[in-house]
Structure formats: C-alpha cells, structure tokens
Design a protein around this motif. Structure first.
Motif, PDB file in Angstrom:
ATOM      1  N   PHE A 226      20.256   5.521 -49.661  1.00  0.00           N
ATOM      2  CA  PHE A 226      20.934   6.382 -50.633  1.00  0.00           C
ATOM      3  C   PHE A 226      20.774   7.867 -50.321  1.00  0.00           C
ATOM      4  O   PHE A 226      21.360   8.715 -50.995  1.00  0.00           O
ATOM      5  CB  PHE A 226      20.402   6.093 -52.036  1.00  0.00           C
ATOM      6  N   GLY A 227      19.958   8.194 -49.328  1.00  0.00           N
ATOM      7  CA  GLY A 227      19.713   9.576 -48.982  1.00  0.00           C
ATOM      8  C   GLY A 227      18.344   9.735 -48.365  1.00  0.00           C
ATOM      9  O   GLY A 227      17.591   8.761 -48.236  1.00  0.00           O
ATOM     10  N   PRO A 228      17.973  10.964 -47.991  1.00  0.00           N
ATOM     11  CA  PRO A 228      16.692  11.171 -47.307  1.00  0.00           C
ATOM     12  C   PRO A 228      15.479  10.894 -48.180  1.00  0.00           C
ATOM     13  O   PRO A 228      14.395  10.618 -47.659  1.00  0.00           O
ATOM     14  CB  PRO A 228      16.755  12.640 -46.878  1.00  0.00           C
ATOM     15  N   ASP A 229      15.631  11.001 -49.514  1.00  0.00           N
ATOM     16  CA  ASP A 229      14.529  10.648 -50.402  1.00  0.00           C
ATOM     17  C   ASP A 229      14.532   9.138 -50.605  1.00  0.00           C
ATOM     18  O   ASP A 229      15.526   8.567 -51.082  1.00  0.00           O
ATOM     19  CB  ASP A 229      14.676  11.357 -51.749  1.00  0.00           C
ATOM     20  N   LEU A 230      13.432   8.500 -50.236  1.00  0.00           N
ATOM     21  CA  LEU A 230      13.372   7.045 -50.279  1.00  0.00           C
ATOM     22  C   LEU A 230      13.509   6.519 -51.700  1.00  0.00           C
ATOM     23  O   LEU A 230      12.982   7.095 -52.650  1.00  0.00           O
ATOM     24  CB  LEU A 230      12.060   6.547 -49.671  1.00  0.00           C
ATOM     25  N   ARG A 231      14.211   5.403 -51.816  1.00  0.00           N
ATOM     26  CA  ARG A 231      14.301   4.661 -53.068  1.00  0.00           C
ATOM     27  C   ARG A 231      13.915   3.223 -52.797  1.00  0.00           C
ATOM     28  O   ARG A 231      13.755   2.801 -51.644  1.00  0.00           O
ATOM     29  CB  ARG A 231      15.718   4.765 -53.646  1.00  0.00           C
ATOM     30  N   VAL A 232      13.766   2.465 -53.860  1.00  0.00           N
ATOM     31  CA  VAL A 232      13.356   1.070 -53.738  1.00  0.00           C
ATOM     32  C   VAL A 232      14.509   0.172 -54.164  1.00  0.00           C
ATOM     33  O   VAL A 232      15.099   0.362 -55.248  1.00  0.00           O
ATOM     34  CB  VAL A 232      12.105   0.787 -54.598  1.00  0.00           C
TER      35      VAL A 232
ATOM     36  N   GLU B 214       7.237   7.148 -40.528  1.00  0.00           N
ATOM     37  CA  GLU B 214       7.951   7.930 -41.526  1.00  0.00           C
ATOM     38  C   GLU B 214       6.981   8.202 -42.677  1.00  0.00           C
ATOM     39  O   GLU B 214       6.581   7.270 -43.382  1.00  0.00           O
ATOM     40  CB  GLU B 214       9.207   7.203 -42.000  1.00  0.00           C
ATOM     41  N   PRO B 215       6.593   9.446 -42.882  1.00  0.00           N
ATOM     42  CA  PRO B 215       5.451   9.748 -43.743  1.00  0.00           C
ATOM     43  C   PRO B 215       5.592   9.322 -45.200  1.00  0.00           C
ATOM     44  O   PRO B 215       4.583   9.110 -45.875  1.00  0.00           O
ATOM     45  CB  PRO B 215       5.304  11.277 -43.621  1.00  0.00           C
ATOM     46  N   MET B 216       6.800   9.174 -45.723  1.00  0.00           N
ATOM     47  CA  MET B 216       6.954   8.806 -47.131  1.00  0.00           C
ATOM     48  C   MET B 216       6.996   7.299 -47.359  1.00  0.00           C
ATOM     49  O   MET B 216       7.026   6.847 -48.514  1.00  0.00           O
ATOM     50  CB  MET B 216       8.221   9.451 -47.704  1.00  0.00           C
ATOM     51  N   ARG B 217       7.004   6.506 -46.274  1.00  0.00           N
ATOM     52  CA  ARG B 217       7.089   5.051 -46.463  1.00  0.00           C
ATOM     53  C   ARG B 217       5.871   4.507 -47.211  1.00  0.00           C
ATOM     54  O   ARG B 217       5.999   3.739 -48.169  1.00  0.00           O
ATOM     55  CB  ARG B 217       7.241   4.357 -45.104  1.00  0.00           C
ATOM     56  N   ARG B 218       4.673   4.893 -46.770  1.00  0.00           N
ATOM     57  CA  ARG B 218       3.458   4.353 -47.392  1.00  0.00           C
ATOM     58  C   ARG B 218       3.356   4.755 -48.871  1.00  0.00           C
ATOM     59  O   ARG B 218       3.164   3.887 -49.735  1.00  0.00           O
ATOM     60  CB  ARG B 218       2.224   4.777 -46.606  1.00  0.00           C
ATOM     61  N   PRO B 219       3.459   6.049 -49.224  1.00  0.00           N
ATOM     62  CA  PRO B 219       3.337   6.392 -50.647  1.00  0.00           C
ATOM     63  C   PRO B 219       4.430   5.777 -51.520  1.00  0.00           C
ATOM     64  O   PRO B 219       4.183   5.466 -52.692  1.00  0.00           O
ATOM     65  CB  PRO B 219       3.394   7.931 -50.656  1.00  0.00           C
ATOM     66  N   THR B 220       5.627   5.604 -50.979  1.00  0.00           N
ATOM     67  CA  THR B 220       6.701   4.983 -51.764  1.00  0.00           C
ATOM     68  C   THR B 220       6.368   3.529 -52.069  1.00  0.00           C
ATOM     69  O   THR B 220       6.554   3.060 -53.205  1.00  0.00           O
ATOM     70  CB  THR B 220       8.044   5.078 -51.014  1.00  0.00           C
ATOM     71  N   ILE B 221       5.871   2.811 -51.084  1.00  0.00           N
ATOM     72  CA  ILE B 221       5.472   1.417 -51.304  1.00  0.00           C
ATOM     73  C   ILE B 221       4.308   1.351 -52.284  1.00  0.00           C
ATOM     74  O   ILE B 221       4.308   0.526 -53.223  1.00  0.00           O
ATOM     75  CB  ILE B 221       5.112   0.741 -49.973  1.00  0.00           C
TER      76      ILE B 221
END
Length: 243
Positions: A149-155, A174-181
């Motif tokens: 949906f864009g550069p900001d990760l969604r679930v 990808e640095p935001m993968r871990r905190p998003t999960i």
C-alpha cells in the motif's frame, strides 16, 4: 511423482543474479524441487508472477533460469487472462509451484477473482510442493507485513491460511519489518508469526514447521509470539541449516 506429504517452502530468497544470465535459481528453489520427489525426468516448475503483474520480461528470465538447470518451466499468468479454463489441471501438471514477490495485496485480490486459492489448496494436498518468496511466502499464511500500500508497512490478514500463522519476510534487510511484526503480534492482529531473513526459508509438512534452511552463509529464521502475561511480543531464533 508427488511429494510424500503436503509441503510448503516459504522464503525470503530463491533467485540470484546469474553469471551469464539475469537470473539463476538459488538453493531454496532447488530444495523445493528436491522435496517434490521427482526423479527420472525433468522437474516441472510452475512460476506464478501475479504479484508483479505477470511481467513477460521477468517470465523470460525465469524460463532461462530453468533451461540452465534442465527444468521445464511454465508460467501461470492471470494478466490479461488465465492460460486455460482448467486451472486445476494446469497446476497439477507440475511438481512445484513457485510464487514470485511483489504486491501480496494485489496477488490475493486477483487470485480471489479467479478462484485460485482452492485450486492451490487441492494441489498442495495432492503433493504439489508450494513455495515462493516475499509476497509468494506471505500468501500461504494468515497474513503478514507488506509494502503493498506504500512505503509505510501495513499488515494484511486475508492470506490463504494454508499455514495458520503470520509471516514476516526480509526480516534483516528492511529495518521496519521486525518492529511491524512485533507490534502486530503484541496487538493480536497476527497470531504466532514465522519470519525469515533474506536467503532463509521455512519448510512445512502439512501445517507443521519442520525445518529452517538458508541458501546463504548468514541469515536465519524466527518465531514471534505474544506473551499473554505482559502483552509483549517475544522473539525466538530457530536453528537454521545451511543448504
């Protein structure tokens, strides 16, 4: 010859730059073919490129990678229309289905329109090995993190659900993968979630995780689960075998 039991190889890898070609199949794809149990003839691999819009130039690179190793490679293109009215028969002609990366949200929407989910479930149950990278990994689970949906990760939480877990890909690159999960698991948006660094893959027999493997000297796999007492996501590194 079908695999002895329903098998999925969910990965953050599988392809690499070739020496004289654009692409080569890396060890994770070879491992999926090995798990199919095929012998006495050329393996038959079905590449599904829905997540990147069935780009014909990329299909050509994948076909060339197949010729290098003596495999028969077909492409299940859904743009602009499926190759046949008998999708079930088409998929069952193959030993391995390998799903490429791209937009998992778009992939799931297009597959829903064409009824591909039940086709793939039946093929999996009958011994066709399912595998893929990135979007082609997340699709087999209940959901996972995505940049669809864009550069900001969604679930997303509308995966096929063959595997009753969440999935995290590109965990180390990808640095935001871990905190998003971690946030999604802590909030209960995702259940226990299985994650892979680049080059790593997870092998399932039926819905049981049996092994973490990697085609690279580095990179591993992880389980992330919610601690009910604290409400915090906790991560456990898995033993990872180097292919």
């Amino acid at each position: 010859m079908p695999a002895e039991q329903p098998t999925i190889v969910a990965t953050s890898g599988g392809l690499r730059a070739g020496h004289r070609t654009n692409l080569e199949f890396h060890r994770l794809v070879h491992h999926a073919v090995d798990l199919s149990g095929v012998h006495g003839r050329a393996p038959r691999l079905c590449h599904v490129g829905t997540a990147n819009g069935d780009q014909r130039w990329f299909n050509a690179d994948v076909s060339e990678a197949g010729r290098l190793v003596g495999w028969e490679v077909s492409h299940l293109n859904l743009f602009t229309m499926p190759p046949t009215a008998d999708l079930a028969g088409f998929v069952r002609e193959h030993d391995v289905v390998w799903v490429g990366g791209g937009s998992v949200a778009n992939l799931l929407a297009v597959w829903e329109v064409h009824g591909l989910g039940p086709v793939l479930r039946d093929a999996w149950r009958d011994g066709v090995v399912l595998g893929g990278v990135s979007a082609g990994s997340i699709c087999w689970y209940l959901g996972g993190s995505t940049d669809s949906f864009g550069p900001d990760l969604r679930v997303v939480t509308n995966g096929l659900g063959f595997l009753p877990y969440g999935n995290g890909v590109h965990y180390d690159s990808e640095p935001m993968r871990r905190p998003t999960i971690h946030a999604a698991v802590a909030a209960g948006t995702l259940p226990v979630t299985h994650c892979t660094d680049d080059g790593a893959g997870l092998v399932y027999h039926d819905t049981e995780l049996v092994e973490a493997v990697s085609e690279r000297p580095t990179g591993g796999a992880y389980l992330v689960r919610r601690d009910e007492a604290s409400g915090i996501a906790q991560e456990e590194a898995l033993d990872t075998r180097r292919l």
